[in-house]
Design a protein around this motif. Structure first.
Motif, PDB file in Angstrom:
ATOM      1  N   PRO A 247       0.814  -1.230   0.000  1.00 49.34           N
ATOM      2  CA  PRO A 247       0.000   0.000   0.000  1.00 49.34           C
ATOM      3  C   PRO A 247       0.840   1.270   0.000  1.00 49.34           C
ATOM      4  CG  PRO A 247      -0.103  -1.115   2.136  1.00 49.34           C
ATOM      5  CD  PRO A 247       0.560  -2.063   1.184  1.00 49.34           C
ATOM      6  N   GLN A 248       2.069   1.199   0.553  1.00 55.39           N
ATOM      7  CA  GLN A 248       2.916   2.386   0.582  1.00 55.39           C
ATOM      8  C   GLN A 248       3.374   2.790  -0.813  1.00 55.39           C
ATOM      9  OE1 GLN A 248       3.747  -0.574   1.677  1.00 55.39           O
ATOM     10  NE2 GLN A 248       5.624  -1.153   0.603  1.00 55.39           N
ATOM     11  N   ALA A 249       3.351   1.858  -1.764  1.00 52.91           N
ATOM     12  CA  ALA A 249       3.788   2.152  -3.128  1.00 52.91           C
ATOM     13  C   ALA A 249       2.673   2.740  -3.979  1.00 52.91           C
ATOM     14  CB  ALA A 249       4.327   0.881  -3.787  1.00 52.91           C
ATOM     15  N   LEU A 250       1.490   2.956  -3.391  1.00 46.98           N
ATOM     16  CA  LEU A 250       0.366   3.491  -4.147  1.00 46.98           C
ATOM     17  C   LEU A 250       0.333   5.021  -4.150  1.00 46.98           C
ATOM     18  CD1 LEU A 250      -2.480   1.019  -3.078  1.00 46.98           C
ATOM     19  CD2 LEU A 250      -1.001   0.941  -5.092  1.00 46.98           C
ATOM     20  N   LYS A 251       1.247   5.632  -3.424  1.00 49.40           N
ATOM     21  CA  LYS A 251       1.339   7.086  -3.422  1.00 49.40           C
ATOM     22  C   LYS A 251       1.832   7.567  -4.789  1.00 49.40           C
ATOM     23  CE  LYS A 251       3.504  10.945  -0.994  1.00 49.40           C
ATOM     24  NZ  LYS A 251       4.492  11.353   0.046  1.00 49.40           N
ATOM     25  N   ALA A 294     -11.655  -7.051   4.105  1.00 54.84           N
ATOM     26  CA  ALA A 294     -12.100  -6.138   3.050  1.00 54.84           C
ATOM     27  C   ALA A 294     -12.854  -4.940   3.619  1.00 54.84           C
ATOM     28  CB  ALA A 294     -12.976  -6.884   2.047  1.00 54.84           C
ATOM     29  N   GLN A 295     -13.530  -5.144   4.746  1.00 56.72           N
ATOM     30  CA  GLN A 295     -14.292  -4.065   5.367  1.00 56.72           C
ATOM     31  C   GLN A 295     -13.457  -3.263   6.363  1.00 56.72           C
ATOM     32  OE1 GLN A 295     -17.054  -3.581   4.088  1.00 56.72           O
ATOM     33  NE2 GLN A 295     -18.226  -5.424   3.688  1.00 56.72           N
ATOM     34  N   GLY A 296     -12.322  -3.818   6.780  1.00 57.17           N
ATOM     35  CA  GLY A 296     -11.535  -3.169   7.823  1.00 57.17           C
ATOM     36  C   GLY A 296     -10.150  -2.742   7.384  1.00 57.17           C
ATOM     37  N   PRO A 297      -9.103  -3.538   7.709  1.00 56.30           N
ATOM     38  CA  PRO A 297      -7.723  -3.133   7.424  1.00 56.30           C
ATOM     39  C   PRO A 297      -7.447  -2.789   5.966  1.00 56.30           C
ATOM     40  CG  PRO A 297      -7.757  -5.025   8.894  1.00 56.30           C
ATOM     41  CD  PRO A 297      -9.172  -4.812   8.440  1.00 56.30           C
ATOM     42  N   TRP A 298      -7.969  -3.588   5.030  1.00 55.30           N
ATOM     43  CA  TRP A 298      -7.713  -3.289   3.612  1.00 55.30           C
ATOM     44  C   TRP A 298      -8.333  -1.953   3.216  1.00 55.30           C
ATOM     45  CZ3 TRP A 298      -9.233  -8.689   1.181  1.00 55.30           C
ATOM     46  CH2 TRP A 298      -8.300  -9.656   1.611  1.00 55.30           C
ATOM     47  N   ALA A 299      -9.525  -1.709   3.716  1.00 59.86           N
ATOM     48  CA  ALA A 299     -10.210  -0.459   3.380  1.00 59.86           C
ATOM     49  C   ALA A 299      -9.441   0.748   3.906  1.00 59.86           C
ATOM     50  CB  ALA A 299     -11.626  -0.464   3.944  1.00 59.86           C
ATOM     51  N   ARG A 300      -8.787   0.600   5.051  1.00 60.56           N
ATOM     52  CA  ARG A 300      -8.008   1.707   5.616  1.00 60.56           C
ATOM     53  C   ARG A 300      -6.672   1.878   4.906  1.00 60.56           C
ATOM     54  NH1 ARG A 300     -10.072  -0.723  10.338  1.00 60.56           N
ATOM     55  NH2 ARG A 300      -8.106  -1.833  10.707  1.00 60.56           N
ATOM     56  N   ASN A 301      -6.000   0.772   4.567  1.00 61.68           N
ATOM     57  CA  ASN A 301      -4.642   0.846   4.028  1.00 61.68           C
ATOM     58  C   ASN A 301      -4.595   1.081   2.520  1.00 61.68           C
ATOM     59  OD1 ASN A 301      -3.659   0.334   6.598  1.00 61.68           O
ATOM     60  ND2 ASN A 301      -3.583  -1.884   6.269  1.00 61.68           N
ATOM     61  N   ALA A 302      -5.564   0.552   1.802  1.00 63.05           N
ATOM     62  CA  ALA A 302      -5.597   0.697   0.345  1.00 63.05           C
ATOM     63  C   ALA A 302      -7.050   0.820  -0.092  1.00 63.05           C
ATOM     64  CB  ALA A 302      -4.910  -0.492  -0.334  1.00 63.05           C
ATOM     65  N   PRO A 303      -7.677   1.967   0.176  1.00 62.08           N
ATOM     66  CA  PRO A 303      -9.123   2.102  -0.031  1.00 62.08           C
ATOM     67  C   PRO A 303      -9.583   1.852  -1.469  1.00 62.08           C
ATOM     68  CG  PRO A 303      -8.088   4.229   0.447  1.00 62.08           C
ATOM     69  CD  PRO A 303      -7.078   3.190   0.761  1.00 62.08           C
ATOM     70  N   VAL A 312     -16.491  -6.535  -6.806  1.00 64.25           N
ATOM     71  CA  VAL A 312     -16.555  -7.774  -7.615  1.00 64.25           C
ATOM     72  C   VAL A 312     -16.981  -8.964  -6.772  1.00 64.25           C
ATOM     73  CG1 VAL A 312     -14.816  -6.958  -9.237  1.00 64.25           C
ATOM     74  CG2 VAL A 312     -14.100  -8.368  -7.302  1.00 64.25           C
ATOM     75  N   ASN A 313     -16.899  -8.834  -5.438  1.00 66.27           N
ATOM     76  CA  ASN A 313     -17.309  -9.937  -4.572  1.00 66.27           C
ATOM     77  C   ASN A 313     -18.673  -9.715  -3.921  1.00 66.27           C
ATOM     78  OD1 ASN A 313     -14.936 -12.020  -4.219  1.00 66.27           O
ATOM     79  ND2 ASN A 313     -13.970  -9.986  -4.298  1.00 66.27           N
ATOM     80  N   GLY A 314     -19.339  -8.654  -4.319  1.00 68.50           N
ATOM     81  CA  GLY A 314     -20.686  -8.401  -3.809  1.00 68.50           C
ATOM     82  C   GLY A 314     -20.739  -8.067  -2.340  1.00 68.50           C
ATOM     83  N   LEU A 315     -19.694  -7.429  -1.822  1.00 66.42           N
ATOM     84  CA  LEU A 315     -19.647  -7.054  -0.412  1.00 66.42           C
ATOM     85  C   LEU A 315     -20.041  -5.595  -0.255  1.00 66.42           C
ATOM     86  CD1 LEU A 315     -16.243  -8.688   0.639  1.00 66.42           C
ATOM     87  CD2 LEU A 315     -18.539  -9.591   1.028  1.00 66.42           C
ATOM     88  N   GLU A 316     -20.895  -5.334   0.682  1.00 66.21           N
ATOM     89  CA  GLU A 316     -21.298  -3.965   0.949  1.00 66.21           C
ATOM     90  C   GLU A 316     -20.312  -3.319   1.920  1.00 66.21           C
ATOM     91  OE1 GLU A 316     -25.250  -3.874   2.407  1.00 66.21           O
ATOM     92  OE2 GLU A 316     -26.139  -4.649   0.542  1.00 66.21           O
ATOM     93  N   THR A 317     -20.119  -2.025   1.743  1.00 62.73           N
ATOM     94  CA  THR A 317     -19.236  -1.300   2.649  1.00 62.73           C
ATOM     95  C   THR A 317     -19.959  -0.983   3.953  1.00 62.73           C
ATOM     96  OG1 THR A 317     -18.120  -0.267   0.777  1.00 62.73           O
ATOM     97  CG2 THR A 317     -17.815   0.781   2.939  1.00 62.73           C
ATOM     98  N   LYS A 318     -19.324  -1.316   5.059  1.00 61.04           N
ATOM     99  CA  LYS A 318     -19.911  -0.999   6.360  1.00 61.04           C
ATOM    100  C   LYS A 318     -19.738   0.470   6.670  1.00 61.04           C
ATOM    101  CE  LYS A 318     -19.284  -5.534   8.514  1.00 61.04           C
ATOM    102  NZ  LYS A 318     -18.648  -6.262   9.646  1.00 61.04           N
ATOM    103  N   GLU A 319     -20.780   1.061   7.174  1.00 62.78           N
ATOM    104  CA  GLU A 319     -20.712   2.477   7.555  1.00 62.78           C
ATOM    105  C   GLU A 319     -20.023   2.625   8.888  1.00 62.78           C
ATOM    106  OE1 GLU A 319     -21.527   4.823   5.586  1.00 62.78           O
ATOM    107  OE2 GLU A 319     -22.441   3.582   4.030  1.00 62.78           O
TER     108      GLU A 319
END
Length: 319
Positions: A247-251, A294-303, A312-319
């Motif tokens: 994720p640090q290389a996405l800057k 997908a709803q937690g750490p990944w969403a924070r580190n590489a949104p 693509v996996n049919g997952l809803e984002t948690k508010e």
């Protein structure tokens, strides 16, 4: 004649699959002399030569071919027996061996192993790339494996879809405003090697995109690939899962859905009639861990990557 132990039979099967002592040694993480010693012990136990060592690649003798044909069923029966005895006694499995890609191991391996510790006294996780994963699974070095199609042979193979991984285009800042068709036609491409299924799939995608310019740089590491994109050497096609590794290389890069591509499927592989119960449990645990990340750490580190994965996996984002 005493029956040879199962370890010798598994070693023989690995050598037979690879047709090479050295390749079998790498798969089993043993030295070549150790492999050779085990094969000799097996030949002494059955009192017949199993491998013609004067050919390259190694060829089995007639007796070796007969043994190769019957060993898988014998190993299956032995494992089923041990599993049944464990279930009847109410005990966990002694060892659960799982193989998966390097990418999956990095982004969710630890969480999955933690979720399976109640099912076995020891959970062993080994990672690598295809086609090694499929070969090692067929040689019975894993009880379960997570891999992507296509597969060489699906006979006796139980498969269940775990999750999907979308392909993405990664652009450096100076290409971010250009039309993708122009980028594909004129700009330098930074790519992966073609020895893995992943690399081969990306090569096919490039063909559909009409990319004809030769690849300027090739890498086995996603982190290195992204660093070259980040510094402006070219653009790349990778996947959302791979972005989670670095994720640090996405800057200072732009990530877009990849046209003319379909997500790669990750399947849980098991041997039908042998590991059905543990495969069902593992699939449920995999999907649970996947959803939480997908709803937690990944969403924070590489949104951006996490959003594409959820979509693509049919997952809803948690508010």
């Amino acid at each position: 004649m005493a029956l040879p132990d199962l370890d010798l039979l598994e070693t023989f099967l690995t050598v037979a699959e690879h047709q090479s002592i050295s390749d079998a040694a790498r798969t089993l993480e043993l030295t070549q002399p150790a492999i050779t010693k085990k094969i000799k012990r097996l030949e002494e136990a059955v009192n017949v030569t199993l491998i013609d060592r004067n050919t390259r690649p190694l060829q089995l003798t007639e007796a070796g071919e007969v043994l190769r044909g019957r060993v898988p069923a014998l190993l299956t029966e032995a494992r089923e027996l041990m599993t049944d005895m464990r279930v009847l006694s109410g005990r966990t499995l002694p060892v659960l061996r799982i193989g998966m890609s390097d990418t999956l191991s990095e982004i969710l391996g630890a969480e999955f192993v933690g979720a399976m510790t109640h099912y076995a006294e020891l959970v062993e996780l080994k990672s690598g790339i295809s086609p090694w994963l499929e070969t090692a699974f067929r040689a019975r070095h894993f009880d379960l494996a997570v891999d992507s199609p296509p597969f060489v042979d699906t006979a006796g193979l139980g498969m269940s879809l775990l999750f999907r991984d979308p392909y993405v285009v990664v652009l450096p800042q100076d290409m971010a405003e250009k039309p993708l068709d122009e980028v594909f036609a004129r700009e330098n491409y930074v790519g992966y090697g073609r020895s893995s299924k992943f690399g081969a799939a990306i090569t096919s995608t490039l063909t559909r995109l009409g990319v004809k310019k030769p690849t300027r740089f090739n890498f086995d590491s996603t982190q290195s690939l992204l660093r070259f994109v980040q510094t402006g050497y070219g653009w790349a096609v990778t996947s959302a899962f791979c972005l989670l590794q670095s994720p640090q290389a996405l800057k200072d890069v732009t990530v877009l859905p990849c046209p003319q591509s379909t997500p790669r499927d990750f399947m849980l592989l098991h041997r039908e009639g042998e590991t059905d119960a543990v495969a069902s449990e593992a699939a449920a645990r995999f999907q649970s861990v996947f959803g939480q990340l997908a709803q937690g750490p990944w969403a924070r580190n590489a949104p951006i990557a996490a959003e594409m994965i959820r979509a693509v996996n049919g997952l809803e984002t948690k508010e």
